[in-house]
Scaffold this motif. Structure first.
Motif, PDB file in Angstrom:
ATOM      1  N   UNK A 283       1.046  -1.261  -0.076  1.00  0.00           N
ATOM      2  CA  UNK A 283       0.004   0.096   0.091  1.00  0.00           C
ATOM      3  C   UNK A 283       0.757   1.379  -0.111  1.00  0.00           C
ATOM      4  N   UNK A 284       1.885   1.246   1.017  1.00  0.00           N
ATOM      5  CA  UNK A 284       2.657   2.445   1.272  1.00  0.00           C
ATOM      6  C   UNK A 284       3.451   2.632  -0.211  1.00  0.00           C
ATOM      7  N   UNK A 285       4.146   1.306  -0.363  1.00  0.00           N
ATOM      8  CA  UNK A 285       5.175   1.500  -1.509  1.00  0.00           C
ATOM      9  C   UNK A 285       4.660   1.860  -3.027  1.00  0.00           C
ATOM     10  N   UNK A 286       3.505   1.597  -3.082  1.00  0.00           N
ATOM     11  CA  UNK A 286       2.735   1.964  -4.395  1.00  0.00           C
ATOM     12  C   UNK A 286       2.427   3.433  -4.341  1.00  0.00           C
ATOM     13  N   UNK A 287       2.122   4.000  -3.075  1.00  0.00           N
ATOM     14  CA  UNK A 287       1.791   5.369  -2.915  1.00  0.00           C
ATOM     15  C   UNK A 287       2.992   6.129  -3.183  1.00  0.00           C
ATOM     16  N   UNK A 288       4.223   5.639  -2.531  1.00  0.00           N
ATOM     17  CA  UNK A 288       5.510   6.555  -2.873  1.00  0.00           C
ATOM     18  C   UNK A 288       5.727   6.311  -4.313  1.00  0.00           C
TER      19      UNK A 288
ATOM     20  N   UNK B 167      -2.444   5.688 -12.606  1.00  0.00           N
ATOM     21  CA  UNK B 167      -2.672   4.389 -13.343  1.00  0.00           C
ATOM     22  C   UNK B 167      -1.479   3.406 -13.241  1.00  0.00           C
ATOM     23  N   UNK B 168      -0.345   4.036 -13.548  1.00  0.00           N
ATOM     24  CA  UNK B 168       0.838   3.326 -13.127  1.00  0.00           C
ATOM     25  C   UNK B 168       0.838   2.652 -11.982  1.00  0.00           C
ATOM     26  N   UNK B 169       0.872   3.574 -10.896  1.00  0.00           N
ATOM     27  CA  UNK B 169       1.170   3.044  -9.462  1.00  0.00           C
ATOM     28  C   UNK B 169       0.074   2.140  -9.086  1.00  0.00           C
TER      29      UNK B 169
END
Length: 344
Positions: free
Chosen positions: A46-51, A270-272
């Motif tokens: 969750x946090x990795x994709x937000x970053x 969209x990529x994240x």
């Protein structure tokens, strides 16, 4: 006409013409920092994709748009259910939020918490990428929040410190931590468990002390939080609900961006979002069981339900499903059921 008057008129015409030309986006009109709310930070997917979203935006805007991720729902005092309201009000600029946490303000998002609606990842994609997903984005968009992309936290699996769970009877009396959602509370009550609502920040200490016996979360959360170290040695793969994520921007904030930068924010979201799905789905399938094998290597018993065993749980929660289908809206649920049935 004197030369001086002619020069003045020419200068005035030049200034007027320049004012009519499209002006470049003024970087100084943007905030020095845009706050992005999440419940979980790195190393959780969750946090990795937000970053990842923040990094992509900073890179492609050449540093004009700077986003900072604030995990732990700290922008709303740790109460993750207040995140959506804060974003509507512009208190939070952006968020990568869970459909579960936003469901108190957007009841239709309870769709994803209907027990056993989605049997696999293809079902999640069929819903979010189809008519039901578009309806949900339209509903969110009507509430001063601009949804940009779907992501994923994963299917929520069950763990506990007491015993293997293969049947609804095995859940009887177990104290299970659940999120602050009436639907989750009713689902576990129907199964004979004792659901206890608390934030994730409070959940891990409660598991450690034995104040609660178990919890339900995606496997990526189980691994990153090292739940095996707090007694969660019995893990049941039942895939009863999934936890999609939504990449979104507060409407008041969104309106301050140029059309070009709005496009940039949407494309990078969209990529994240795709990246978050990859992280949530890696290592947990029959063809890619690396994560499951790593969990078992920690001394955890992993229960894989047979179709008949899973149906027993589905039957036990059917009254909850039917009740909440009416609350969510039968046409929306029908659209989701149709998408699931037609998935490839």
């Amino acid at each position: 006409m004197t030369k001086r008057l002619f020069a003045a008129l020419a200068l005035g015409a030049a200034i007027a013409s320049a004012a009519m030309l499209p002006q470049p986006t003024a970087a100084q009109t943007y905030k020095p920092e845009y706050k992005v709310s999440t419940v979980l930070g790195a190393p959780f997917p969750w946090g990795v994709s937000a970053q990842r979203w923040a990094d992509l935006v900073r890179e492609r805007s050449q540093g004009r748009i700077n986003m900072k991720v604030y995990p732990g729902a700290q922008l709303v005092g740790g109460d993750q259910t207040k995140e959506f309201t804060a974003m509507r009000q512009g208190v939070i600029d952006m968020a990568v939020g869970s459909t579960i946490n936003w469901s108190p303000q957007v009841p239709q998002l309870n769709l994803f918490a209907l027990p056993f609606l989605m049997p696999d990842h293809a079902a999640i994609d069929a819903i979010t990428g189809g008519d039901a997903g578009r309806q949900l984005f339209d509903i969110i968009g009507s509430k001063d929040v601009v949804p940009l992309a779907w992501g994923e936290n994963g299917f929520r699996e069950l763990s506990n410190s007491k015993r293997d769970v293969r049947t609804p009877a095995d859940l009887k009396g177990l104290k299970i931590r659940v999120v602050g959602s009436p639907l989750f509370n009713e689902t576990f009550t129907a199964l004979g468990a004792n659901p206890t609502q608390m934030s994730w920040a409070d959940a891990q200490p409660a598991l450690s002390t034995g104040a609660v016996d178990g919890q339900e979360n995606p496997l990526a959360v189980y691994v990153a939080a090292k739940l095996n170290t707090v007694g969660q040695k019995h893990l049941t793969l039942w895939g009863y609900v999934a936890d999609p994520l939504i990449f979104a921007v507060s409407k008041p904030v969104w309106d301050t961006f140029s059309a070009e930068d709005q496009k940039l924010l949407r494309e990078t979201a969209l990529e994240a979002g795709t990246y978050s799905k990859h992280l949530a789905r890696t290592g947990i399938t029959e063809t890619d069981p690396a994560t499951l094998k790593a969990i078992e290597a920690l001394g955890v018993t992993v229960i894989r339900l047979t179709p008949a065993e899973q149906k027993a749980f589905q039957d036990a929660t059917r009254t909850v499903y039917d009740k909440w289908k009416a609350r969510i809206g039968a046409p929306l649920v029908d659209a989701a059921e149709k998408a699931v049935a037609a998935r490839k």
